[in-house]
Enzyme design. Structure first.
Site, PDB file in Angstrom:
ATOM      1  CB  CYS A 124      -0.942  -0.005   1.190  1.00  0.00           C
ATOM      2  SG  CYS A 124      -2.017  -1.443   1.221  1.00  0.00           S
ATOM      3  CG  HIS A 266      -2.762   3.310   2.985  1.00  0.00           C
ATOM      4  ND1 HIS A 266      -3.559   3.051   1.900  1.00  0.00           N
ATOM      5  CD2 HIS A 266      -2.639   2.129   3.655  1.00  0.00           C
ATOM      6  CE1 HIS A 266      -3.901   1.768   1.908  1.00  0.00           C
ATOM      7  NE2 HIS A 266      -3.355   1.196   2.961  1.00  0.00           N
ATOM      8  CG  ASN A 296      -6.601  -0.769   2.322  1.00  0.00           C
ATOM      9  OD1 ASN A 296      -6.085  -0.227   1.345  1.00  0.00           O
ATOM     10  ND2 ASN A 296      -5.897  -1.386   3.248  1.00  0.00           N
TER      11      ASN A 296
HETATM   12  O1  UT7 Z   1      -3.225  -1.538   3.907  1.00  0.00           O
HETATM   13  C1  UT7 Z   1      -3.258  -2.802   4.510  1.00  0.00           C
HETATM   14  C2  UT7 Z   1      -2.882  -2.692   5.920  1.00  0.00           C
HETATM   15  N1  UT7 Z   1      -3.794  -3.360   6.781  1.00  0.00           N
HETATM   16  C3  UT7 Z   1      -4.269  -2.756   7.850  1.00  0.00           C
HETATM   17  O2  UT7 Z   1      -4.053  -1.610   8.103  1.00  0.00           O
HETATM   18  C4  UT7 Z   1      -5.075  -3.536   8.827  1.00  0.00           C
HETATM   19  C5  UT7 Z   1      -4.566  -3.337  10.215  1.00  0.00           C
HETATM   20  N2  UT7 Z   1      -5.369  -4.068  11.166  1.00  0.00           N
HETATM   21  C6  UT7 Z   1      -6.648  -3.696  11.441  1.00  0.00           C
HETATM   22  O3  UT7 Z   1      -7.150  -2.706  10.931  1.00  0.00           O
HETATM   23  C7  UT7 Z   1      -7.399  -4.494  12.460  1.00  0.00           C
HETATM   24  O4  UT7 Z   1      -6.509  -5.377  13.084  1.00  0.00           O
HETATM   25  C8  UT7 Z   1      -8.593  -5.294  11.855  1.00  0.00           C
HETATM   26  C9  UT7 Z   1      -9.674  -4.309  11.381  1.00  0.00           C
HETATM   27  C10 UT7 Z   1      -8.137  -6.130  10.696  1.00  0.00           C
HETATM   28  C11 UT7 Z   1      -9.195  -6.187  12.914  1.00  0.00           C
HETATM   29  O5  UT7 Z   1      -9.647  -5.398  14.002  1.00  0.00           O
HETATM   30  P1  UT7 Z   1      -9.315  -5.849  15.491  1.00  0.00           P
HETATM   31  O6  UT7 Z   1      -9.960  -4.897  16.390  1.00  0.00           O
HETATM   32  O7  UT7 Z   1      -7.814  -5.992  15.563  1.00  0.00           O
HETATM   33  O8  UT7 Z   1     -10.048  -7.235  15.603  1.00  0.00           O
HETATM   34  P2  UT7 Z   1      -9.449  -8.656  15.985  1.00  0.00           P
HETATM   35  O9  UT7 Z   1      -8.715  -9.229  14.827  1.00  0.00           O
HETATM   36  O10 UT7 Z   1      -8.738  -8.547  17.292  1.00  0.00           O
HETATM   37  O11 UT7 Z   1     -10.766  -9.478  16.216  1.00  0.00           O
HETATM   38  C12 UT7 Z   1     -11.677  -9.140  17.271  1.00  0.00           C
HETATM   39  C13 UT7 Z   1     -12.903  -9.981  17.121  1.00  0.00           C
HETATM   40  C14 UT7 Z   1     -12.628 -11.477  16.929  1.00  0.00           C
HETATM   41  O12 UT7 Z   1     -13.637 -12.176  17.620  1.00  0.00           O
HETATM   42  P3  UT7 Z   1     -13.343 -12.847  19.044  1.00  0.00           P
HETATM   43  O13 UT7 Z   1     -12.218 -13.810  18.809  1.00  0.00           O
HETATM   44  O14 UT7 Z   1     -12.968 -11.716  19.951  1.00  0.00           O
HETATM   45  O15 UT7 Z   1     -14.638 -13.501  19.376  1.00  0.00           O
HETATM   46  C15 UT7 Z   1     -12.797 -11.679  15.455  1.00  0.00           C
HETATM   47  O16 UT7 Z   1     -13.185 -13.000  15.137  1.00  0.00           O
HETATM   48  O17 UT7 Z   1     -13.630  -9.565  15.940  1.00  0.00           O
HETATM   49  C16 UT7 Z   1     -13.896 -10.718  15.139  1.00  0.00           C
HETATM   50  N3  UT7 Z   1     -13.941 -10.292  13.745  1.00  0.00           N
HETATM   51  C17 UT7 Z   1     -15.077  -9.953  13.118  1.00  0.00           C
HETATM   52  N4  UT7 Z   1     -16.344  -9.890  13.537  1.00  0.00           N
HETATM   53  C18 UT7 Z   1     -17.277  -9.476  12.659  1.00  0.00           C
HETATM   54  C19 UT7 Z   1     -12.899 -10.178  12.888  1.00  0.00           C
HETATM   55  N5  UT7 Z   1     -13.350  -9.753  11.703  1.00  0.00           N
HETATM   56  C20 UT7 Z   1     -14.688  -9.603  11.817  1.00  0.00           C
HETATM   57  C21 UT7 Z   1     -15.697  -9.182  10.931  1.00  0.00           C
HETATM   58  N6  UT7 Z   1     -16.963  -9.139  11.401  1.00  0.00           N
HETATM   59  N7  UT7 Z   1     -15.447  -8.811   9.658  1.00  0.00           N
END
Ligand code: UT7
Length: 339
Positions: A124, A266, A296
């Protein structure tokens, strides 16, 4: 001498997919996506559209803008395309794996037969790197005057629909800027900073199909050929590196955050942008965020944002703009631009 932006353009596919529409097929919700990322919708290219199609369309819009505004003597996009010395495409979803370079296909579509071409793929951060590369190549040779810099990606082609933590994040699109070397002083691309932390190469990428993990006869598509991301690791890296990159550009230029008219980050996650902005006490109005509409779009997110700001009149001649971003690799960087 300066390397100025004299045109901007963008091309975003018509098909708009809301969070609610995704939630019909994937175990997610509008509430989760909005609260964790700021994303409300994304646009997907149809199956006949490749990255070069979006890239060339955005490039053409940038050429048209320069003509409309009287920034160039040429009267048609065909004439203007002939004056291009360089096309740099930032992308990680090129039309073809390895070669030919997608910038060759864009050159052909635009009829820019005098332009040298290259693809630049650092995730990115590709547009930020491409802008600095094009500016440096224009500066390096007195015969080069104009460059088209494009950021284009079709991430919907490499999305893992089984992974809800990544598939909701991405959208397709392209943006472009037309650069010209002018005699003006103190304008255009003032400086850039580029960097990488290769120890994070396993956190975000597409790990199948290259020389490390080539396709073998009889293999079927599996999740290895789509985007893998360790979201937490990338998130933590992103907030820190955006904060540091903003600080470095300010320090190197000898200015403060108040001197900046607009930061164009970004668009990976609104929370990341707001967290980095807060650390510099940047008011929200100075952080451009359009992730709600496009999600994104990787290499395209910054040039799409620049085009929106330019066309809406939100940024004007003389404004100081800072781009800042990060991506797979892990890479990062920023450009300081006097509009
Ligand atoms: O340009 C590319 C660069 N990429 C990025 O900048 C991404 C950087 N990372 C992020 O933005 C975040 O880490 C994410 C948006 C990808 C994830 O957010 P998070 O707050 O870190 O969530 P997490 O991965 O810690 O997951 C929290 C919970 C999990 O459930 P449990 O285990 O707590 O029950 C996930 O299974 O959210 C759940 N989850 C979802 N729930 C509903 C993960 N994705 C989803 C979803 N819908 N799409």
């Amino acid at each position: 001498m300066a390397i100025e932006i004299i045109g901007t353009g963008r091309a975003v596919p018509n098909r708009r997919v809301t969070n609610d529409e995704l939630a019909e097929k994937i175990d997610t919700s509008d509430e989760w996506i909005r609260s964790h990322t700021g994303i409300g919708a994304r646009h997907y290219a149809d199956e006949n559209t490749a990255t070069s199609d979006l890239g060339a369309a955005a490039g053409l819009e940038a050429l048209k803008w320069a003509i409309q505004k009287g920034a160039v003597a040429e009267k048609t996009t065909e004439e203007l395309a002939l004056t291009l010395d360089l096309i740099v495409l930032g992308s990680t979803t090129q039309d073809y794996y390895g070669c030919p370079a997608t910038a060759c296909i864009i050159q052909n579509k635009l009829g820019a037969v005098n332009a040298a071409v290259m693809d630049l793929a650092v995730g990115c951060s590709s547009f930020i790197y491409s802008l600095e590369t094009a500016a440096a190549l224009l500066n390096a040779n007195s015969q080069r005057k104009r460059a088209l810099v494009i950021g284009a990606d079709i991430l919907s082609r490499v999305t893992n629909w089984e992974d809800r933590s990544t598939c909701v994040l991405f959208g397709d699109g392209a943006g472009a800027v037309l650069l010209e070397k002018t005699e003006t002083e103190g304008r255009g691309i003032l400086r850039s900073t580029l960097g990488a932390d290769g120890s994070g190469w396993e956190y975000l990428g597409i790990y199948k199909g290259g020389s490390r993990n080539p396709w073998k006869k009889g293999e079927t598509i599996d999740e290895g050929s789509t985007v893998f991301m360790n979201g937490q690791a990338v998130y933590n890296f992103a907030v820190g590196i955006l904060t540091e990159t903003i600080a470095k550009l300010l320090k190197d230029e000898g200015i403060t955050a108040e001197d900046i008219s607009m930061i164009v980050p970004h668009q990976a996650n609104a929370r990341i942008i707001l967290a980095a902005g807060k650390r510099h006490k940047m008011p929200k109005e100075k952080l451009y965020i359009n992730i709600e509409e496009y999600a994104n779009t990787s290499s395209a997110s910054i040039p799409i944002a620049l085009d929106e700001l330019n066309r809406s009149g939100a940024i004007k001649k003389g404004d100081l703009i800072m781009t800042v971003g990060f991506g797979s690799g892990l890479t990062y960087g920023g450009n300081l631009i006097r509009w």
